[in-house]
Design a protein around this motif. Sequence first.
Motif, short mmCIF file in Angstrom:
data_model
loop_
_atom_site.label_atom_id
_atom_site.label_comp_id
_atom_site.label_asym_id
_atom_site.label_seq_id
_atom_site.Cartn_x
_atom_site.Cartn_y
_atom_site.Cartn_z
N MET A 128 0.66 -1.33 0.11
CA MET A 128 0.08 -0.15 -0.23
C MET A 128 0.89 1.31 -0.13
O MET A 128 1.91 1.52 0.71
N GLU A 129 0.33 2.11 -0.81
CA GLU A 129 1.16 3.19 -0.98
C GLU A 129 1.01 4.27 0.04
O GLU A 129 -0.37 4.46 0.35
N TYR A 130 1.64 5.22 0.82
CA TYR A 130 1.40 6.01 1.87
C TYR A 130 0.46 7.25 1.24
O TYR A 130 1.04 7.86 0.16
N ASP A 131 -0.54 7.70 1.64
CA ASP A 131 -1.09 9.04 1.29
C ASP A 131 -1.62 9.63 2.57
O ASP A 131 -2.42 9.46 3.35
N LYS A 132 -0.79 10.97 2.75
CA LYS A 132 -0.91 11.73 3.76
C LYS A 132 -2.21 12.16 4.00
O LYS A 132 -2.67 12.43 5.15
N LYS A 133 -2.86 12.76 2.84
CA LYS A 133 -4.17 13.28 3.09
C LYS A 133 -5.33 12.38 3.44
O LYS A 133 -6.02 12.62 4.28
N LYS A 134 -5.14 10.94 2.89
CA LYS A 134 -6.22 10.15 3.34
C LYS A 134 -5.93 9.81 4.64
O LYS A 134 -6.93 9.62 5.46
N HIS A 135 -4.55 9.86 5.29
CA HIS A 135 -4.36 9.41 6.55
C HIS A 135 -4.87 10.38 7.57
O HIS A 135 -5.61 10.18 8.51
N LEU A 136 -4.66 11.65 7.19
CA LEU A 136 -5.35 12.84 8.04
C LEU A 136 -6.63 12.63 7.83
O LEU A 136 -7.26 12.68 9.12
N LYS A 137 -7.35 12.49 7.03
CA LYS A 137 -8.54 12.23 6.81
C LYS A 137 -9.40 11.35 7.70
O LYS A 137 -10.50 11.51 8.42
N GLN B 75 0.25 11.32 15.81
CA GLN B 75 -1.18 10.99 15.11
C GLN B 75 -2.20 11.80 15.95
O GLN B 75 -3.30 12.38 15.26
N ALA B 76 -2.15 11.53 17.13
CA ALA B 76 -3.25 12.13 18.07
C ALA B 76 -3.42 13.69 18.12
O ALA B 76 -4.46 14.31 17.92
N ASN B 77 -2.37 14.22 17.46
CA ASN B 77 -2.46 15.78 17.37
C ASN B 77 -2.25 15.96 15.83
O ASN B 77 -1.97 17.27 15.56
N LEU B 78 -2.61 15.15 14.93
CA LEU B 78 -2.66 15.09 13.59
C LEU B 78 -1.47 15.91 12.98
O LEU B 78 -1.50 16.63 11.96
N SER C 62 -11.61 11.23 10.95
CA SER C 62 -12.99 10.89 11.04
C SER C 62 -13.08 9.91 12.00
O SER C 62 -14.28 9.21 12.51
N CYS C 63 -12.21 9.44 12.60
CA CYS C 63 -12.28 7.91 13.54
C CYS C 63 -12.49 8.94 15.07
O CYS C 63 -11.93 9.74 15.53
N PRO C 64 -13.46 8.29 15.63
CA PRO C 64 -14.01 8.78 16.98
C PRO C 64 -12.87 8.41 17.95
O PRO C 64 -12.15 7.28 17.75
N LYS C 65 -12.54 9.36 18.85
CA LYS C 65 -11.54 9.20 19.96
C LYS C 65 -12.21 8.17 21.16
O LYS C 65 -13.36 8.66 21.66
#
Length: 167
Positions: free
Chosen positions: A1-10, A98-101, A14-17
């Motif tokens: 899988m290729e890394y996609d920073k924008k998708k990762h951030l999205k 990641q928690a701090n985006l 979108s994931c609830p904490k």
Amino acid sequence: MEYDKKKHLKLLKSCPKLESPRTSLSDEEFVKFLDSIPRPDEKFFKLRKYSAMLICHLHWENREQYFELIEKLLNSPMYFLELRNKHQAINKAGASLQANLILLEPNERSVGFDDLIDELVSLFDLYCPDPSLRESHELSEEELRDLVQKIFIEMKERYPENSKENV
């Protein structure tokens, strides 16, 4: 899988904490809480893969420090707490980023480095210094050193320290 920073951030946004209220719930209430958590889906697994890529990159970026710790370990008594602490600190740092985006672009050359570090750390759980207490699946110091040395040689070959080569 290729890394996609924008998708990762999205996906991170979108994931609830989910923080487990385990300390304040009865067993029955906790089971209900667990049942209310959405089951893993494609987004969840994609997020896990992106997160793993980020963590792998962080471990790889710290390879020179890992190499120093492993050399120290191989040339002195089997004291592996520093290596384990480094491993845990990097994992926590990745989770915090990641928690701090805050996301880094993983270097494709980092792939697999964290697997070798994880393998090293898991070997230490099999180490038993006392032969009279050692079970058949546990390792002596000599066996552990041999395995650490083999993994270290593989790491040095696959992930050279010279940063100019790897940038």
